[in-house]
Motif scaffolding. Structure first.
Motif, PDB file in Angstrom:
ATOM      1  N   THR A 170     -95.971  96.351  15.083  1.00  0.00           N
ATOM      2  CA  THR A 170     -97.738  97.085  15.355  1.00  0.00           C
ATOM      3  C   THR A 170     -97.223  98.734  14.783  1.00  0.00           C
ATOM      4  O   THR A 170     -98.351  98.624  14.288  1.00  0.00           O
ATOM      5  CB  THR A 170     -97.098  97.134  16.687  1.00  0.00           C
ATOM      6  OG1 THR A 170     -97.244  95.146  16.750  1.00  0.00           O
ATOM      7  CG2 THR A 170     -98.906  97.903  17.210  1.00  0.00           C
ATOM      8  N   LYS A 215    -104.083  97.916  17.780  1.00  0.00           N
ATOM      9  CA  LYS A 215    -103.595  97.318  18.349  1.00  0.00           C
ATOM     10  C   LYS A 215    -103.469  95.862  18.414  1.00  0.00           C
ATOM     11  O   LYS A 215    -102.657  94.361  17.592  1.00  0.00           O
ATOM     12  CB  LYS A 215    -103.056  97.588  19.696  1.00  0.00           C
ATOM     13  CG  LYS A 215    -101.730  96.558  19.796  1.00  0.00           C
ATOM     14  CD  LYS A 215    -101.133  97.612  21.631  1.00  0.00           C
ATOM     15  CE  LYS A 215     -99.602  97.042  21.427  1.00  0.00           C
ATOM     16  NZ  LYS A 215     -99.044  97.149  22.440  1.00  0.00           N
ATOM     17  N   ALA A 225    -103.899  94.681  14.494  1.00  0.00           N
ATOM     18  CA  ALA A 225    -102.078  94.538  14.372  1.00  0.00           C
ATOM     19  C   ALA A 225    -101.011  93.066  14.843  1.00  0.00           C
ATOM     20  O   ALA A 225    -101.026  91.964  13.859  1.00  0.00           O
ATOM     21  CB  ALA A 225    -101.142  95.554  14.339  1.00  0.00           C
ATOM     22  N   LEU A 226    -101.383  92.743  16.151  1.00  0.00           N
ATOM     23  CA  LEU A 226    -101.197  91.625  16.639  1.00  0.00           C
ATOM     24  C   LEU A 226    -102.026  90.250  16.223  1.00  0.00           C
ATOM     25  O   LEU A 226    -100.870  89.320  16.229  1.00  0.00           O
ATOM     26  CB  LEU A 226    -101.569  92.081  18.284  1.00  0.00           C
ATOM     27  CG  LEU A 226    -100.662  92.072  18.769  1.00  0.00           C
ATOM     28  CD1 LEU A 226    -100.993  92.403  20.454  1.00  0.00           C
ATOM     29  CD2 LEU A 226     -98.776  92.181  19.014  1.00  0.00           C
TER      30      LEU A 226
END
Length: 125
Positions: free
Chosen positions: A34, A6, A9-10
């Motif tokens: 995301t 995560k 992805a951010l």
């Protein structure tokens, strides 16, 4: 193949926002991106983003970042081929030695012996 976490992805989204200041990064957009980025491997997403930034003045779509990347695929296939070749070489080292080595003669002597035996066999017909 490592998929994005995560936080990674951010980070991709932050890079998109930095390269394309008008990129909408509200919660719905962030959640959707995301979700798809976390199903993608990190190397593919990074290559696609780099390529997109180099080639387009328009912000990317999800597809453009998560799609298979030919460069990454080629690199992985090449690495796999190298690994398989190493395994084949190792397997060959463990294989049964050629017959001339077992007999304690040279390859040339073995070939001469086979030819002589074949010639004798033809004469029996």
């Amino acid at each position: 193949m490592k998929t994005l976490e995560k936080q990674e992805a951010l980070l991709i989204l932050l890079q998109i926002k930095t390269a394309y200041p008008n990129f909408n990064l509200d919660n719905d957009t962030k959640n959707l991106w995301t979700q798809f980025l976390m199903e993608t491997d990190a190397e593919t997403a990074a290559h696609n983003l780099r390529d997109h930034i180099k080639q387009s003045k328009f912000q990317p779509t999800i597809h453009e970042i998560v799609k298979p990347n030919e460069e990454v695929i080629f690199k992985r296939r090449k690495q796999l081929a190298i690994q398989q070749e190493k395994e084949n070489v190792d397997r060959m080292r463990l294989a049964v030695p050629p017959p001339w080595k077992t007999l304690g003669i040279t390859k040339s002597e073995y070939e001469d012996q086979i030819i002589a035996e074949m010639a004798l066999g033809k004469g029996d017909e």
